[in-house]
Design a protein around this motif. Sequence first.
Motif, PDB file in Angstrom:
ATOM      1  N   TRP A   7      20.856   5.862  79.826  1.00  0.00           N
ATOM      2  CA  TRP A   7      19.834   5.569  78.700  1.00  0.00           C
ATOM      3  C   TRP A   7      19.814   4.172  78.285  1.00  0.00           C
ATOM      4  O   TRP A   7      20.861   3.611  77.916  1.00  0.00           O
ATOM      5  N   VAL A   8      18.704   3.614  77.869  1.00  0.00           N
ATOM      6  CA  VAL A   8      18.619   2.241  77.131  1.00  0.00           C
ATOM      7  C   VAL A   8      17.716   2.420  75.847  1.00  0.00           C
ATOM      8  O   VAL A   8      16.669   2.931  76.010  1.00  0.00           O
ATOM      9  N   SER A   9      17.910   1.900  75.006  1.00  0.00           N
ATOM     10  CA  SER A   9      17.290   1.782  73.671  1.00  0.00           C
ATOM     11  C   SER A   9      16.091   1.035  73.774  1.00  0.00           C
ATOM     12  O   SER A   9      16.162   0.020  74.424  1.00  0.00           O
ATOM     13  N   TYR A  10      14.959   1.288  73.189  1.00  0.00           N
ATOM     14  CA  TYR A  10      13.717   0.354  73.189  1.00  0.00           C
ATOM     15  C   TYR A  10      13.000   0.353  71.902  1.00  0.00           C
ATOM     16  O   TYR A  10      12.249  -0.336  71.812  1.00  0.00           O
ATOM     17  N   ALA A  34      18.320  -4.576  65.338  1.00  0.00           N
ATOM     18  CA  ALA A  34      17.460  -5.219  66.468  1.00  0.00           C
ATOM     19  C   ALA A  34      18.453  -4.864  67.871  1.00  0.00           C
ATOM     20  O   ALA A  34      17.753  -5.237  68.751  1.00  0.00           O
ATOM     21  N   ALA A  35      19.628  -4.415  67.696  1.00  0.00           N
ATOM     22  CA  ALA A  35      20.661  -4.022  68.719  1.00  0.00           C
ATOM     23  C   ALA A  35      19.848  -3.349  69.895  1.00  0.00           C
ATOM     24  O   ALA A  35      19.223  -2.214  69.626  1.00  0.00           O
ATOM     25  N   VAL A  36      19.976  -3.598  70.888  1.00  0.00           N
ATOM     26  CA  VAL A  36      19.452  -2.823  72.132  1.00  0.00           C
ATOM     27  C   VAL A  36      21.069  -2.436  72.816  1.00  0.00           C
ATOM     28  O   VAL A  36      21.869  -2.959  73.117  1.00  0.00           O
ATOM     29  N   THR A  37      20.835  -0.965  72.857  1.00  0.00           N
ATOM     30  CA  THR A  37      22.212  -0.177  73.498  1.00  0.00           C
ATOM     31  C   THR A  37      21.973   0.406  74.503  1.00  0.00           C
ATOM     32  O   THR A  37      20.778   1.010  74.735  1.00  0.00           O
ATOM     33  N   LYS A  38      22.911   0.716  75.328  1.00  0.00           N
ATOM     34  CA  LYS A  38      22.846   1.470  76.500  1.00  0.00           C
ATOM     35  C   LYS A  38      23.662   2.913  76.176  1.00  0.00           C
ATOM     36  O   LYS A  38      24.787   2.690  75.621  1.00  0.00           O
ATOM     37  N   ALA A  39      23.587   3.792  76.815  1.00  0.00           N
ATOM     38  CA  ALA A  39      24.201   5.152  76.697  1.00  0.00           C
ATOM     39  C   ALA A  39      24.332   5.826  77.975  1.00  0.00           C
ATOM     40  O   ALA A  39      23.183   5.812  78.890  1.00  0.00           O
ATOM     41  N   MET A  50      30.453  10.615  76.471  1.00  0.00           N
ATOM     42  CA  MET A  50      29.426   9.748  76.298  1.00  0.00           C
ATOM     43  C   MET A  50      29.930   8.463  75.957  1.00  0.00           C
ATOM     44  O   MET A  50      30.776   8.070  75.361  1.00  0.00           O
ATOM     45  N   ALA A  51      29.422   7.436  76.578  1.00  0.00           N
ATOM     46  CA  ALA A  51      29.542   5.960  76.611  1.00  0.00           C
ATOM     47  C   ALA A  51      28.411   5.205  75.834  1.00  0.00           C
ATOM     48  O   ALA A  51      27.597   5.393  76.734  1.00  0.00           O
ATOM     49  N   VAL A  52      28.837   4.525  74.885  1.00  0.00           N
ATOM     50  CA  VAL A  52      27.481   3.658  74.454  1.00  0.00           C
ATOM     51  C   VAL A  52      28.251   2.053  74.745  1.00  0.00           C
ATOM     52  O   VAL A  52      29.276   1.667  73.982  1.00  0.00           O
ATOM     53  N   THR A  53      27.226   1.116  75.112  1.00  0.00           N
ATOM     54  CA  THR A  53      27.417   0.007  75.195  1.00  0.00           C
ATOM     55  C   THR A  53      26.573  -0.961  74.191  1.00  0.00           C
ATOM     56  O   THR A  53      25.362  -0.753  74.356  1.00  0.00           O
ATOM     57  N   GLY A  54      27.256  -1.690  73.312  1.00  0.00           N
ATOM     58  CA  GLY A  54      26.204  -2.667  72.444  1.00  0.00           C
ATOM     59  C   GLY A  54      25.818  -3.954  73.289  1.00  0.00           C
ATOM     60  O   GLY A  54      26.106  -3.848  74.392  1.00  0.00           O
TER      61      GLY A  54
END
Length: 133
Positions: A7-10, A34-39, A50-54
Motif C-alpha cells: 500500500w502507498v499513502s496518497y 505531508a509524509a508519503v508512507t508505504k505499508a 506489518m511493515a511501514v516505510t517512511g
Amino acid sequence: MAFAGNWVSYKSEGVEEFMLAAGAPAERAKAADAAVTKASFTKDGDAFVMAVTGPKGNTIEQRFKPGEEFTETFGPIGKERQAVASIAGNKLIIKGVAAGTVVETREVNGDEMVSSFTKDGVSVVAKRYLKRA
C-alpha cells in the motif's frame, strides 16, 4: 486477509492537527502530515507482519498475533509501547495497553485502506488514506 499486499499513502486528513493536540512538536506534526508512507501486510503462520516505510526510507516492522500483547514501535519518532491487535473482517485495530494511548484503526474497502488515529482527550481524528501499490 483484506490487508495483504503493498500500500502507498496518497492523502491525509487532520494529521497535523491531531499530532499538535496530542502534544507533538510543530515541526514533526507538519512533516507527518505531508509524509508519503508505504505499508505491506503479510501473514506468517499465526502471526501478522506489518511493515511501514517512511519518506526517509526507514522501515518499522511489527509482528503480532491477534489478542496477544506485543511491543509496538509506534509513530514517526519510533516510540515503543505495549499494544494488542484485533482483526474483525476488514478492520485491524491496534490499541495501546496503557490508558490514554493512541488507537489505530485500519479499514480496507476494495483497493483503499483508511488508517484512523484517535486518542482520549483529543477531539481531532487523524486519517491517512492508502491505495494498493
